[in-house]
Enzyme design. Structure first.
Site, PDB file in Angstrom:
ATOM      1  N   LYS A  40       0.842  -1.187   0.000  1.00 25.23           N
ATOM      2  CA  LYS A  40       0.000   0.000   0.000  1.00 25.23           C
ATOM      3  C   LYS A  40       0.884   1.247   0.000  1.00 25.23           C
ATOM      4  O   LYS A  40       2.000   1.158   0.503  1.00 25.23           O
ATOM      5  CB  LYS A  40      -0.965   0.025   1.183  1.00 25.23           C
ATOM      6  CG  LYS A  40      -0.415  -0.337   2.567  1.00 25.23           C
ATOM      7  CD  LYS A  40       0.659   0.401   3.236  1.00 25.23           C
ATOM      8  CE  LYS A  40       0.702   1.863   3.415  1.00 25.23           C
ATOM      9  NZ  LYS A  40       1.917   2.364   4.075  1.00 25.23           N
TER      10      LYS A  40
ATOM     11  N   TYR B  73      -4.274   3.816   6.930  1.00 24.76           N
ATOM     12  CA  TYR B  73      -4.757   2.938   7.997  1.00 24.76           C
ATOM     13  C   TYR B  73      -6.029   3.491   8.630  1.00 24.76           C
ATOM     14  O   TYR B  73      -6.941   2.743   8.987  1.00 24.76           O
ATOM     15  CB  TYR B  73      -3.668   2.718   9.061  1.00 24.76           C
ATOM     16  CG  TYR B  73      -2.543   1.875   8.514  1.00 24.76           C
ATOM     17  CD1 TYR B  73      -2.651   0.490   8.474  1.00 24.76           C
ATOM     18  CD2 TYR B  73      -1.398   2.460   7.983  1.00 24.76           C
ATOM     19  CE1 TYR B  73      -1.650  -0.292   7.936  1.00 24.76           C
ATOM     20  CE2 TYR B  73      -0.391   1.695   7.443  1.00 24.76           C
ATOM     21  CZ  TYR B  73      -0.524   0.315   7.424  1.00 24.76           C
ATOM     22  OH  TYR B  73       0.471  -0.457   6.874  1.00 24.76           O
TER      23      TYR B  73
HETATM   24  P1  NAD Z   1      12.437   1.797   1.966  1.00 22.92           P
HETATM   25  O1  NAD Z   1      12.899   3.157   1.573  1.00 22.92           O
HETATM   26  O2  NAD Z   1      12.987   1.213   3.214  1.00 22.92           O
HETATM   27  O3  NAD Z   1      12.715   0.759   0.787  1.00 22.92           O
HETATM   28  C1  NAD Z   1      12.478   1.065  -0.562  1.00 22.92           C
HETATM   29  C2  NAD Z   1      13.284   0.117  -1.434  1.00 22.92           C
HETATM   30  O4  NAD Z   1      13.098   0.500  -2.799  1.00 22.92           O
HETATM   31  C3  NAD Z   1      14.793   0.181  -1.161  1.00 22.92           C
HETATM   32  O5  NAD Z   1      15.324  -1.116  -1.227  1.00 22.92           O
HETATM   33  C4  NAD Z   1      15.328   1.012  -2.318  1.00 22.92           C
HETATM   34  O6  NAD Z   1      16.661   0.694  -2.654  1.00 22.92           O
HETATM   35  C5  NAD Z   1      14.377   0.618  -3.431  1.00 22.92           C
HETATM   36  N1  NAD Z   1      14.304   1.599  -4.503  1.00 22.92           N
HETATM   37  C6  NAD Z   1      14.339   1.304  -5.817  1.00 22.92           C
HETATM   38  N2  NAD Z   1      14.262   2.414  -6.543  1.00 22.92           N
HETATM   39  C7  NAD Z   1      14.236   3.448  -5.690  1.00 22.92           C
HETATM   40  C8  NAD Z   1      14.174   4.868  -5.856  1.00 22.92           C
HETATM   41  N3  NAD Z   1      14.125   5.431  -7.061  1.00 22.92           N
HETATM   42  N4  NAD Z   1      14.141   5.633  -4.748  1.00 22.92           N
HETATM   43  C9  NAD Z   1      14.147   5.080  -3.516  1.00 22.92           C
HETATM   44  N5  NAD Z   1      14.199   3.728  -3.295  1.00 22.92           N
HETATM   45  C10 NAD Z   1      14.244   2.941  -4.389  1.00 22.92           C
HETATM   46  O7  NAD Z   1      10.843   1.862   2.020  1.00 22.92           O
HETATM   47  P2  NAD Z   1       9.864   0.874   2.780  1.00 22.92           P
HETATM   48  O8  NAD Z   1       9.518   1.471   4.093  1.00 22.92           O
HETATM   49  O9  NAD Z   1      10.388  -0.489   2.758  1.00 22.92           O
HETATM   50  O10 NAD Z   1       8.552   0.989   1.862  1.00 22.92           O
HETATM   51  C11 NAD Z   1       8.407   0.259   0.655  1.00 22.92           C
HETATM   52  C12 NAD Z   1       6.902   0.107   0.361  1.00 22.92           C
HETATM   53  O11 NAD Z   1       6.307  -0.643   1.403  1.00 22.92           O
HETATM   54  C13 NAD Z   1       6.143   1.421   0.295  1.00 22.92           C
HETATM   55  O12 NAD Z   1       5.167   1.363  -0.707  1.00 22.92           O
HETATM   56  C14 NAD Z   1       5.487   1.538   1.642  1.00 22.92           C
HETATM   57  O13 NAD Z   1       4.271   2.276   1.619  1.00 22.92           O
HETATM   58  C15 NAD Z   1       5.233   0.079   1.968  1.00 22.92           C
HETATM   59  N6  NAD Z   1       5.216  -0.179   3.418  1.00 22.92           N
HETATM   60  C16 NAD Z   1       4.163  -0.855   3.942  1.00 22.92           C
HETATM   61  C17 NAD Z   1       4.122  -1.107   5.288  1.00 22.92           C
HETATM   62  C18 NAD Z   1       2.969  -1.880   5.866  1.00 22.92           C
HETATM   63  O14 NAD Z   1       2.875  -1.950   7.089  1.00 22.92           O
HETATM   64  N7  NAD Z   1       2.131  -2.498   5.047  1.00 22.92           N
HETATM   65  C19 NAD Z   1       5.142  -0.664   6.110  1.00 22.92           C
HETATM   66  C20 NAD Z   1       6.216   0.007   5.558  1.00 22.92           C
HETATM   67  C21 NAD Z   1       6.238   0.247   4.194  1.00 22.92           C
END
Ligand code: NAD
Length: 368
Positions: free
Chosen positions: A132, A217
């Site tokens: 999401k 949420y």
């Molecule tokens: P994060 O920044 O920790 O990870 C993002 C990943 O994408 C990294 O591995 C990064 O290297 C990669 N990436 C590839 N291209 C990129 C770019 N152009 N710019 C930045 N990063 C790039 O983020 P996250 O917290 O892991 O979030 C990822 C997804 O998961 C999001 O859509 C977020 O909304 C979702 N999320 C959901 C929950 C949940 O509880 N359901 C919790 C956290 C995150």
């Protein structure tokens, strides 16, 4: 406050039927083979939250990773015992179609990349779990749904609260009439976003601020706790544009949803305070969760006739919301049914978020 054993309370109230409907227990005809997931994007959520959960799954296993960082991919593949053929880069991602180990692609990338990587997965003949928010516009969501439909593949959104024991019990109680006629819902969801360089604060990558992230949420809970779809909304944004974190996206946005039964939901989403709470009030009692939608440790109270009762939930191995979510998609694939939080659910939220932004921008109530 009276604390009661949660397993007893759920079982006594028939809540296990609800939990197994959503999270899923094995069925008699379930084949033994676990289905294979490839995780795309090895960021915080993928590495620290989702990947360690496969050990709690009955029907799902991790078989591949897709990353722009070859060293990280190699290290994690070794840690999880993945074969060399299970390591992909963004460049050779499409060749995942030739890997029979991979049944499902789990998109864990920044929001603006969800549509592209979902559509490419569908074209590669894989089912999709997408984090999401589903995408950054309803047009993208529609394209994702169409691509999966055309490929004959399932699409599910990572709405983990639909598999979380405390939220399931809260829903069951609300639907059972335990608090009488539902009248008012309130939720505040926020966390302090400190680093101005984060992709979450860049509109091109995130699509928006707190609403696209933690605010979902509150929106989701307003819909599943009332069991209704809003017919009108009004939103109001409050962002300090001089704060270097918020030059591109919103910090606080308050939105009020009007439901057909007359229930009002008043929700706050923010990047400048830590809060995770909702309350549903009925004419005979209330249900309150705080924290409400965290990874672990959610707590619930019911209030009736001036008495507060805490209902506690010790989640055991194999019963986490994440394992429930991962296994649910596998069961839907096996039984050829739609996930309870499929693409249409993500699209519904995205249309509401677009309306929330429009209401805040135009400072007017919007009928839906
Ligand atoms: P994060 O920044 O920790 O990870 C993002 C990943 O994408 C990294 O591995 C990064 O290297 C990669 N990436 C590839 N291209 C990129 C770019 N152009 N710019 C930045 N990063 C790039 O983020 P996250 O917290 O892991 O979030 C990822 C997804 O998961 C999001 O859509 C977020 O909304 C979702 N999320 C959901 C929950 C949940 O509880 N359901 C919790 C956290 C995150």
């Amino acid at each position: 406050m009276t604390t009661m054993n949660r397993r007893q309370s759920i079982a006594a109230a028939g809540g296990l039927a609800v939990a197994s409907l959503a999270g899923g227990a094995a069925t008699a005809q379930t084949p033994d083979r676990k289905m294979g997931y490839a995780i795309v994007g090895l960021g915080y959520y993928a590495v620290n939250v989702i990947m360690p959960q496969f050990k709690n799954c009955q029907h799902s296993k991790l078989v591949a990773v897709v990353s722009g960082d070859p060293e990280k991919a190699k290290r994690l593949a070794a840690e999880y015992g993945l074969p060399k053929r299970g390591i992909y880069s963004y460049d050779n991602y499409d060749s995942i179609k030739n890997n029979p180990d991979v049944d499902i692609v789990y998109v864990c990338l920044p929001n603006s990349m969800h549509a592209e990587y979902t559509i490419r997965a569908a074209k590669a003949g894989k089912h999709v779990m997408c984090e999401k928010p589903m995408a950054i516009s309803s047009a993208e969501c529609e394209a994702m749904i169409a691509a999966c439909k055309q490929a004959g593949k399932k699409l599910m959104i990572g709405y983990r609260s639909h598999f979380e024991a405390t939220n399931l019990e809260a829903r069951r109680l609300a639907n059972s009439g335990a608090i009488g006629k539902r009248r008012y819902f309130r939720s505040e969801h926020g966390f302090v976003q400190r680093d101005p360089s984060k992709w979450r604060l860049k509109k091109a990558l995130s699509g928006g601020g707190s609403m696209m992230d933690i605010g979902i949420y509150a929106l989701q809970a307003a819909r599943y706790m009332t069991g209704e779809e809003p017919i009108a909304l009004y939103a109001h944004e409050q962002t300090d544009k001089n704060d270097p974190r918020f030059t591109e996206v919103e910090d606080m946005i308050e939105f009020e949803l009007e439901f057909p039964s007359g229930v009002i939901a008043s929700c706050m989403s923010m990047y400048s305070a830590n809060q995770n709470h909702y309350i549903l009030m009925g004419d005979q009692g209330r249900i309150e969760l705080e924290p409400a939608t965290r990874y672990t440790g959610n707590r619930m109270w019911t209030g009736k006739d001036g008495r507060e009762t805490e209902v506690t939930s010790p989640p055991g191995p194999g019963s986490t919301q994440f394992a429930g979510q991962l296994d649910h998609l596998v069961q839907c694939i096996r039984e050829n049914r739609e996930p309870i939080v499929g693409g249409e659910e993500g699209l519904r939220d995205m249309r509401l978020i677009e309306a929330i932004y429009r209401s805040a921008r135009e400072q007017k109530r919007i009928t839906l």
